[in-house]
Design an enzyme around this catalytic site. Sequence first.
Site, PDB file in Angstrom:
ATOM      1  N   HIS A  62       0.855  -1.186   0.000  1.00  0.00           N
ATOM      2  CA  HIS A  62       0.000   0.000   0.000  1.00  0.00           C
ATOM      3  C   HIS A  62       0.893   1.237   0.000  1.00  0.00           C
ATOM      4  O   HIS A  62       2.120   1.135   0.115  1.00  0.00           O
ATOM      5  CB  HIS A  62      -0.957  -0.009   1.192  1.00  0.00           C
ATOM      6  CG  HIS A  62      -0.295   0.067   2.531  1.00  0.00           C
ATOM      7  ND1 HIS A  62       0.502  -0.953   3.031  1.00  0.00           N
ATOM      8  CD2 HIS A  62      -0.289   1.051   3.483  1.00  0.00           C
ATOM      9  CE1 HIS A  62       0.942  -0.606   4.227  1.00  0.00           C
ATOM     10  NE2 HIS A  62       0.493   0.599   4.520  1.00  0.00           N
ATOM     11  N   HIS A  64       1.277   3.922   2.025  1.00  0.00           N
ATOM     12  CA  HIS A  64       1.720   4.677   3.188  1.00  0.00           C
ATOM     13  C   HIS A  64       3.242   4.796   3.179  1.00  0.00           C
ATOM     14  O   HIS A  64       3.954   3.885   2.752  1.00  0.00           O
ATOM     15  CB  HIS A  64       1.227   4.021   4.477  1.00  0.00           C
ATOM     16  CG  HIS A  64      -0.195   4.362   4.796  1.00  0.00           C
ATOM     17  ND1 HIS A  64      -0.996   3.605   5.625  1.00  0.00           N
ATOM     18  CD2 HIS A  64      -0.981   5.410   4.391  1.00  0.00           C
ATOM     19  CE1 HIS A  64      -2.198   4.160   5.717  1.00  0.00           C
ATOM     20  NE2 HIS A  64      -2.212   5.247   4.979  1.00  0.00           N
ATOM     21  N   ASP A  66       5.735   4.599   5.216  1.00  0.00           N
ATOM     22  CA  ASP A  66       6.670   3.638   5.814  1.00  0.00           C
ATOM     23  C   ASP A  66       6.804   2.367   4.979  1.00  0.00           C
ATOM     24  O   ASP A  66       7.572   1.470   5.339  1.00  0.00           O
ATOM     25  CB  ASP A  66       6.273   3.300   7.252  1.00  0.00           C
ATOM     26  CG  ASP A  66       4.868   2.746   7.392  1.00  0.00           C
ATOM     27  OD1 ASP A  66       3.986   3.144   6.612  1.00  0.00           O
ATOM     28  OD2 ASP A  66       4.647   1.906   8.293  1.00  0.00           O
ATOM     29  N   HIS A  67       6.099   2.323   3.853  1.00  0.00           N
ATOM     30  CA  HIS A  67       6.203   1.179   2.946  1.00  0.00           C
ATOM     31  C   HIS A  67       6.715   1.566   1.555  1.00  0.00           C
ATOM     32  O   HIS A  67       7.034   0.673   0.767  1.00  0.00           O
ATOM     33  CB  HIS A  67       4.850   0.478   2.815  1.00  0.00           C
ATOM     34  CG  HIS A  67       4.374  -0.133   4.091  1.00  0.00           C
ATOM     35  ND1 HIS A  67       4.423  -1.490   4.348  1.00  0.00           N
ATOM     36  CD2 HIS A  67       3.853   0.434   5.216  1.00  0.00           C
ATOM     37  CE1 HIS A  67       3.958  -1.728   5.562  1.00  0.00           C
ATOM     38  NE2 HIS A  67       3.603  -0.570   6.105  1.00  0.00           N
ATOM     39  N   HIS A 139      -7.506  -2.052   5.383  1.00  0.00           N
ATOM     40  CA  HIS A 139      -6.719  -0.975   5.965  1.00  0.00           C
ATOM     41  C   HIS A 139      -7.371   0.357   5.599  1.00  0.00           C
ATOM     42  O   HIS A 139      -8.411   0.391   4.930  1.00  0.00           O
ATOM     43  CB  HIS A 139      -5.275  -1.064   5.450  1.00  0.00           C
ATOM     44  CG  HIS A 139      -4.303  -0.221   6.215  1.00  0.00           C
ATOM     45  ND1 HIS A 139      -4.290  -0.158   7.594  1.00  0.00           N
ATOM     46  CD2 HIS A 139      -3.291   0.605   5.792  1.00  0.00           C
ATOM     47  CE1 HIS A 139      -3.324   0.658   7.976  1.00  0.00           C
ATOM     48  NE2 HIS A 139      -2.708   1.137   6.910  1.00  0.00           N
ATOM     49  N   ASP A 210      -0.587  -3.734   5.485  1.00  0.00           N
ATOM     50  CA  ASP A 210      -1.152  -3.452   6.777  1.00  0.00           C
ATOM     51  C   ASP A 210      -2.613  -3.870   6.745  1.00  0.00           C
ATOM     52  O   ASP A 210      -3.300  -3.644   5.758  1.00  0.00           O
ATOM     53  CB  ASP A 210      -1.071  -1.969   7.081  1.00  0.00           C
ATOM     54  CG  ASP A 210       0.328  -1.465   7.380  1.00  0.00           C
ATOM     55  OD1 ASP A 210       1.262  -2.273   7.364  1.00  0.00           O
ATOM     56  OD2 ASP A 210       0.487  -0.256   7.600  1.00  0.00           O
ATOM     57  N   HIS A 268       6.322  -5.546  11.851  1.00  0.00           N
ATOM     58  CA  HIS A 268       5.609  -4.265  11.822  1.00  0.00           C
ATOM     59  C   HIS A 268       5.144  -3.878  13.223  1.00  0.00           C
ATOM     60  O   HIS A 268       3.972  -3.636  13.476  1.00  0.00           O
ATOM     61  CB  HIS A 268       4.420  -4.363  10.852  1.00  0.00           C
ATOM     62  CG  HIS A 268       3.887  -3.031  10.406  1.00  0.00           C
ATOM     63  ND1 HIS A 268       2.860  -2.396  11.058  1.00  0.00           N
ATOM     64  CD2 HIS A 268       4.218  -2.222   9.366  1.00  0.00           C
ATOM     65  CE1 HIS A 268       2.573  -1.260  10.435  1.00  0.00           C
ATOM     66  NE2 HIS A 268       3.391  -1.133   9.401  1.00  0.00           N
TER      67      HIS A 268
END
EC number: 3.1.26.11
Length: 321
Positions: A62, A64, A66-67, A139, A210, A268
Site C-alpha cells: 500500500h 503509506h 513507511d512502505h 486498511h 497493513d 511491523h
Amino acid sequence: MQITFLGTSSGVPTRSRNVSSIALRLPQRAELWLFDCGEGTQHQFLRSDLKVSQLSRIFITHMHGDHVFGLMGLLASCGLGGNVKSVTLYGPPALEDYLQAGLRYSQTHLAYPIKVHKSKPGVIYEDDEYVVSCAYLKHRVTAFGYRVTEKDRPGHFNVEKAKALGIPPGPIYRKLKQGEFVTLPDGRKINGADLCGAPHVGRKFVYCTDTVFCDGAVELSQGADLLVHEATFSHQDAEMAFQRLHSTSTMAAQVALAAGVKHLMMTHFSPRYAPGNSVLLDDLLQEARAIFPNTDMAYDFLSYEIPRWNEVSQLLAKARS
C-alpha cells in the site's frame, strides 16, 4: 526460498528497527524480489549480504510512507551502480503516479527500464517456477497481501532404473525427469513419474500488512509454509488496532490458526513496546503463542530459509521409526 527482513518497525524507524521491507531470495536463479520499500531500505541493503544487482521485482502492499518512501532512492541507486537490467513493480493504482512524479520532479533518469503493474486480486505473475497472487486486505487505504507459491518439482530421477529398462541416455531423459509420458522407438510407453522419487512440494510464502483481521488475509494464507503478518499492537491495545485498522498479535495468530499455516512470523511492531515500557515485544510474542504456538518475532536482518515441511515431516518420521 529465503527471506531477509530489512525493516520490522511500523510507522517510523527506531534505533534497532527500520521501516517495512522484506527481500525474498531465489538463489537458484540469482534473483531477488522485494516486498515493500520503506525509507532507508537501500541503506539496509548495504548492511546485509544482499546484492542489489539481483533485484528484479518489487511488490508494494500500500502507499503509506513507511512502505514506499525508500523506493525512489533505491531505484536511483540501482541505476547508478547496481547493474540492474530491469525492475518490474506491482502495487496499488497510485504507485505509478507516485513514481512518475518522483522521477519528474527530481529529474532522475533511470539507466534501465521499469514496468509498473496495478495489483488486482488473483494471479499477478507466473513463470515456470513461481506463481504470485494477491488479495485485498482491510486498511485505511487500498492494501494488498501477497502470496508466492513455488510450483511442485518432480522428485529425484532414477538413472539406473531407466537404464535397466533399456532407455538410452539422451534428450528423452529430460522429459522423463519432468514426469512426462514418452514413447520409445520400440513402441513402449514409459511414464516418467515411475522413474522419479516423491515430488518436491512447492513452498508457499504469504505477506500480509497493513491490515486488521480480515477474511482476505485468512483466504490468502491457506496452507502457507510461512506467513509474515503485521502485529502492530498488543492485545490490550485492540481498540486502537480497530480504530487504525492494524492487527494485534492475537489477530495475527488467529489468521495463522484459521488458515492452517505452518509457521507465523510477526513484524511491523509499534515503537511503543520498546524496552522501558509497561508492555514489551516479548509480551506480544507470548500473546500470539497462546493461540498459535509456532510463532516467532522478526527483527532486522533476520534471514530465514523457508523449509519444505513435508520433507521435514518425512525425515522426522524416519528418525522415529
